[in-house]
Scaffold this active site. Structure first.
Site, PDB file in Angstrom:
ATOM      1  CD  GLU A 538      -2.954   1.236   0.241  1.00 38.70           C
ATOM      2  OE1 GLU A 538      -3.023   0.353  -0.634  1.00 38.70           O
ATOM      3  OE2 GLU A 538      -3.725   2.222   0.255  1.00 38.70           O
ATOM      4  CB  THR A 649     -10.116   8.767 -10.982  1.00 44.10           C
ATOM      5  OG1 THR A 649      -8.998   8.318 -10.233  1.00 44.10           O
ATOM      6  CG2 THR A 649     -11.339   8.833 -10.087  1.00 44.10           C
TER       7      THR A 649
END
Ligand code: DMJ
Length: 669
Positions: A538, A649
């Site tokens: 992440e 997006t």
């Protein structure tokens, strides 16, 4: 015998009426006329009689209104009033539950489309409306492609009033420069090629992800593959089926016809907007509205257009702030709004959220027609959807920016930055993306967006860009002048963004940006290559002698995110360097090995463990983005050509706007 006395001075009328009788008759007649006229006011607005006699003096497009945005000088705007009181359907009023006003809205919806339901679509088809297929397509297409025309296909019923707006789907399709799904030149040349087999494999992954979702979680927002059930989450205000709507265009693109039809049928029959929870403006916009808009532009099916517009209406209360900068959370029932509690104790709107509405909102305007949308959805005041996002641009343009950088938190009340944390990853990311894509989506007319993008990139380059001792280029995060030497997985989209924007940069910067895009993408690949699973964490750091690795378990997870393969796809299209397909294939292999479970794909909790535990979530963006970008990476460049489409997006393709319609934004506001 009683004789009636007839006055001698009152002659009888030619009809045999005497004066008092005539008077009474006239009185009755005038009463009748008054009654009829009064009754006109009681007719619905859509009534032709009413429009004939009581023509409303509505404001015409192009009229200028002046609005004051708190804390800012007067804003001059086309067709736009001040930031209005929320003017959306009353709480609970929507396609399922609305009463009178819904009937009024139906009036205008019907005028521009032959269908709002599947049955109506079928009727339109059988009435002779020509079926639309992706241009130049040779292989069979999903039936969704056999859509009724948006305008002109089904004759308007004689009693239907006309409106000044209609979206011409045929004209839109004729403006595309490439067949939507490409010409598939590679398939006829090399039917057994490796790349085709790779593409087929990715298609199989999508099919598996969809089938698993359908089997265990149909209608829920997400699949939980370990517990084999569905999950609603708390971001969508009670809306369901996020996976379905996020998947529509990917299914279409991969020609998974049956699955596409299942998804479409669910939208027609089960996607209800009469929900009453709290929703994330951003998430509903990028996933639901983005997904519905793309599905419409790909197929012409009216159900997608209508649902997108209606959902757009439900988001409008978010803009009811003193600055017009929307708050992040909207209550669909009460229309009340608030900022996220985590955003500076509920005081701030988030850059990536309010900065990532532009693409979808312009298309909502394009597909609804400002004036009609305003008149019907807003009931009284004329507000164009796109005005809302244009105002955001205006506020951001004017505000002082520290070193030209955009901090992540802004007060929607005062219009001031609430702190100085700058990030191209989470909280900031898609704001930058939407600037360059607004430029591209406007067919390169939105000069303001272009200028803002290159200015922002320049500031990022100067203040955030770094090269590690090991030679890896990365974009750090900035806290009031101090750098955090880390990159989030989310920030890895920036390789693709910089590649996409390189061509329109000043000539002396073009090569530099191409190289920068390649370097950042290489760094993100390193974050994958340095893990045991070959999937990336992440967040990864560049300090204490470690590079491109997470430094704690809480940052070591991978939740099926797309940003790295997204950049591979853009870099592939720009360079055709085979390394990007190689890297993409590494991801496919790793996903199969570590994320595929018996009942769908799952994120993993530690990319540095070769026996990772699963997080029990098949994220909607895995189907919307990760698998779509992988599929495109192994496809020809003219499949969803970047000359015709920009991806929002959430990877939903929206067309470059080459029309002269109200949705088109030029450089000046
Ligand atoms: C997606 O929902 C979108 O890409 C968004 O912009 C942020 N990231 C997630 C996927 O990682």
């Amino acid at each position: 015998m009683l004789m009636r006395k007839v006055p001698v001075f009152v002659p009888a009328s030619p009809w045999g009426l005497r004066l008092p009788q005539k008077f009474l008759f006239l009185l009755f007649l005038s009463g009748l006329v008054t009654l009829c006229f009064g009754a006109l006011f009681l007719l619905p607005n859509s009534s032709r009689l009413k429009r004939l006699f009581l023509a409303p003096r509505t404001q015409q497009p192009g009229l200028e209104v002046v609005a004051e945005v708190a804390g800012h000088p007067l804003v001059r705007e086309q067709e736009s009033p001040p930031n209005p009181a929320p003017a959306v359907p009353a709480p609970g009023e929507d396609d399922a539950s609305s009463q009178a006003s819904a009937r009024r809205r139906k009036g205008w919806l019907r005028r521009t489309h032959p269908t709002g339901t599947r049955e109506m679509a079928t009727a339109a088809r059988s009435s002779g409306s020509s079926a639309l297929r992706p241009q130049g397509a040779t292989a069979p297409r999903p039936q969704g492609a056999t859509a009724a025309r948006s305008s002109g296909s089904a004759p308007l019923r004689p009693q239907e009033p006309s409106i000044p707006f209609s979206f011409d789907f045929h004209a839109f399709r004729s403006r595309l420069r490439h067949p939507v799904l490409g010409t598939r030149a590679d398939e006829s040349k090399e039917p057994q090629s490796l790349v085709r087999a790779q593409r087929e494999k990715i298609k199989e992954m999508m099919q598996f992800a969809w089938q698993s979702y359908k089997r265990y979680a149909m209608g829920k927002n997400e699949l939980r593959p370990l517990t084999k059930d569905g999950y609603e989450g708390n971001m969508f205000g009670g809306l369901s089926g996020a996976t379905i709507i996020d998947s529509l265009d990917t299914l279409y693109l991969m020609e998974l016809q049956e699955e596409f039809q299942e998804a479409k049928a669910w939208v027609e029959e089960n996607f209800h907007l009469n929900v009453s929870g709290e929703a994330s403006l951003f998430e509903v916009n990028i996933r639901y509205i983005g997904g519905l808009l793309s599905a419409f532009y790909l197929t012409g099916e009216e159900v997608f257009r209508i649902k997108a517009i209606k959902l757009g209406e439900k988001l409008l209360p978010a803009f009811n702030t003193p600055t017009g900068i929307p708050k992040g959370v909207v209550n669909f029932k009460s229309s009340s709004i608030r900022s996220w509690g985590w955003a500076m104790a509920g005081s701030s709107s988030v850059l990536a959220e309010f900065g990532s509405l532009h693409l979808e909102f312009l298309h909502l305007t394009e597909l609804s027609g400002n004036q009609v949308f305003a008149e019907k959805a807003m009931k009284v005041r004329l507000v164009s959807i796109s005005w809302q996002v244009r105002n955001i641009r205006k506020v951001l343009r004017k505000i002082d920016k520290p070193f030209g950088l955009y901090p992540n938190f802004l007060s929607p009340v005062s219009g001031n930055w609430m702190q100085h944390h700058v990030s191209v990853g989470g909280l900031g990311d898609s704001f930058y993306e939407y600037l360059i894509k607004s430029w591209l989506m406007s067919a390169k007319t939105d000069v303001e967006a272009k200028d803002m993008y290159y200015e922002a990139l320049e500031a990022i380059e100067t203040h955030l860009l770094n090269v590690s001792p090991g030679g890896l280029t990365y974009i750090a995060e900035w806290r009031g002048g101090v750098l955090d030497h880390k990159m989030g997985h989310l920030a890895c989209f920036s390789g693709g963004m910089i590649a996409l924007g390189a061509e329109d940069a000043k000539e002396e910067k073009r090569a530099r940006y191409r190289e920068l895009a390649a370097q950042i993408t290489k760094t993100c690949h390193e974050s994958y290559a340095r893990s045991d699973t070959k999937l990336g964490p992440e967040a990864f750091w560049f300090n204490s002698g470690r590079e491109a690795v997470a430094t704690q378990l809480s940052e070591s997870y991978y939740i099926l995110r797309p940003e790295v393969v997204e950049s591979y796809m853009y870099l592939w299209r720009q360079t055709h360097d085979p390394i990007y397909r190689e890297w993409g294939w590494e991801v496919v292999t790793a996903l199969e090995k570590y994320c595929r479970t018996e009942a769908g794909f799952s994120g993993i909790q530690d990319v540095y463990s070769s026996i990772p535990s699963h997080d029990n979530k098949q994220q909607t963006f895995f189907l919307a983005e990760t698998l779509k970008y992988l599929y495109l990476l192994f496809s020809e460049d003219d499949m969803l050509s970047l000359e015709d489409w920009v991806f929002n997006t959430e990877a939903h393709p929206l067309p470059v706007n080459r029309s002269d319609s109200p949705g088109r934004v030029g450089g000046q506001l």
